[in-house]
Enzyme design. Structure first.
Site, PDB file in Angstrom:
ATOM      1  N   GLY A   1       0.813  -1.204   0.000  1.00 32.10           N
ATOM      2  CA  GLY A   1       0.000   0.000   0.000  1.00 32.10           C
ATOM      3  C   GLY A   1       0.849   1.257   0.000  1.00 32.10           C
ATOM      4  O   GLY A   1       2.077   1.203   0.115  1.00 32.10           O
ATOM      5  N   SER A   2       0.186   2.400  -0.091  1.00 32.39           N
ATOM      6  CA  SER A   2       0.891   3.663  -0.286  1.00 32.39           C
ATOM      7  C   SER A   2       1.737   4.059   0.925  1.00 32.39           C
ATOM      8  O   SER A   2       2.862   4.550   0.775  1.00 32.39           O
ATOM      9  CB  SER A   2      -0.105   4.777  -0.608  1.00 32.39           C
ATOM     10  OG  SER A   2      -1.113   4.865   0.394  1.00 32.39           O
TER      11      SER A   2
ATOM     12  N   GLU B   1      -0.186 -10.488   3.760  1.00 31.54           N
ATOM     13  CA  GLU B   1      -0.102  -9.564   4.896  1.00 31.54           C
ATOM     14  C   GLU B   1      -0.413 -10.295   6.203  1.00 31.54           C
ATOM     15  O   GLU B   1       0.257 -10.097   7.214  1.00 31.54           O
ATOM     16  CB  GLU B   1      -1.083  -8.404   4.690  1.00 31.54           C
ATOM     17  CG  GLU B   1      -0.645  -7.431   3.610  1.00 31.54           C
ATOM     18  CD  GLU B   1      -1.694  -6.398   3.279  1.00 31.54           C
ATOM     19  OE1 GLU B   1      -1.348  -5.389   2.641  1.00 31.54           O
ATOM     20  OE2 GLU B   1      -2.875  -6.584   3.642  1.00 31.54           O
TER      21      GLU B   1
END
Length: 249
Positions: free
Chosen positions: A36-37, A113
């Site tokens: 993710g960012s 994750e």
């Protein structure tokens, strides 16, 4: 339309917590790299420290995208072996509450994750202020689903009033999105999750659901940026300024 001012603030907050997380990476650690960012910013900053000779680490990534970012940043990667226990995994979240219960998987990497979070001694979550919610559920809950099982999984989810939607590929909306494991992604729109633990048990009992995006009891600490301030969240505790901490709580 997305508010450009809010987007700029969120971007600044993501960078702020990503940089702050470096203080808890110690020399010689085996580190899990999230997706993710916000995690991407952390990978960038960690790579800078590695290239400058300030840190020696080796890492495992939660997605192929993060693996590529780590290679570009100069972070050594290793293949997990039997008995591997990561010292620290640093990842983002789509939602988190005061108990550090999370919704993750907006980027589709929820299975890896969860694997790395479970295989880590410490899990540190990074978030901008928009990710903190009083109750989970506003963000759609992702599921990773075996393609063969999809029709029956959708039937069961409808009985749970999940309002499931098969996720489309971002590049080609006529195709279904696929995970790194070539499974499908289904987004459940519950709106509110009053009992995440019960829902997690129900989802885990559905044949064909490989992983769900509820991360319960896995996060030890979260760093949340609010403007120019970084707050430290612990389950069931009031947030405190990062300035109060020398070691990872």
């Amino acid at each position: 339309m997305q508010n450009p001012v809010l987007s700029q603030q969120q971007n600044q907050e993501k960078q702020l917590v990503a940089a702050a997380a470096l203080r808890w990476v110690q020399d010689g650690m085996q580190v899990g790299l999230g997706s993710g960012s916000t995690a991407a910013y952390f990978i960038f900053f960690l790579g800078e420290a590695v290239r400058a000779g300030k840190l020696r680490v080796e890492a495992v990534a939660t997605s192929l995208v993060s693996e590529n970012l780590a290679r570009q940043a100069g972070i050594p990667l290793f293949e997990p072996r039997k008995g591997t226990r990561l010292d620290l995994t640093v990842d983002g979240a789509d939602e988190l509450d005061a108990e550090l219960r999370l919704i993750k998987g907006g980027g589709g990497a929820l299975l890896r994750e969860k694997i790395l979070a479970t295989a880590s001694r410490r899990v540190l979550i990074l978030a901008d202020s928009s990710k903190v919610v009083p109750q989970l559920g506003r963000f759609p809950l992702p599921l990773e689903v075996v393609p063969f099982a999809l029709p029956w999984v959708l039937d069961t989810l409808e009985k749970l009033q999940a309002n499931p939607i098969l996720r489309s590929d971002r590049q080609n909306t006529n195709e279904a999105a696929r995970t790194d494991q070539e499974n499908l992604l289904v987004d459940c729109h519950f709106v509110q999750l009053p009992d995440p633990a019960q829902l997690a048990r129900q989802l885990e009992a559905i044949p064909g659901v490989v992983a769900h995006g509820l991360f319960l009891g896995l996060a030890h600490t979260a760093l949340v940026a609010q403007g120019e301030q970084v707050l430290v969240y612990k389950p069931g505790e009031a947030p405190r300024s990062i300035a109060e901490f020398i070691e990872l709580p």
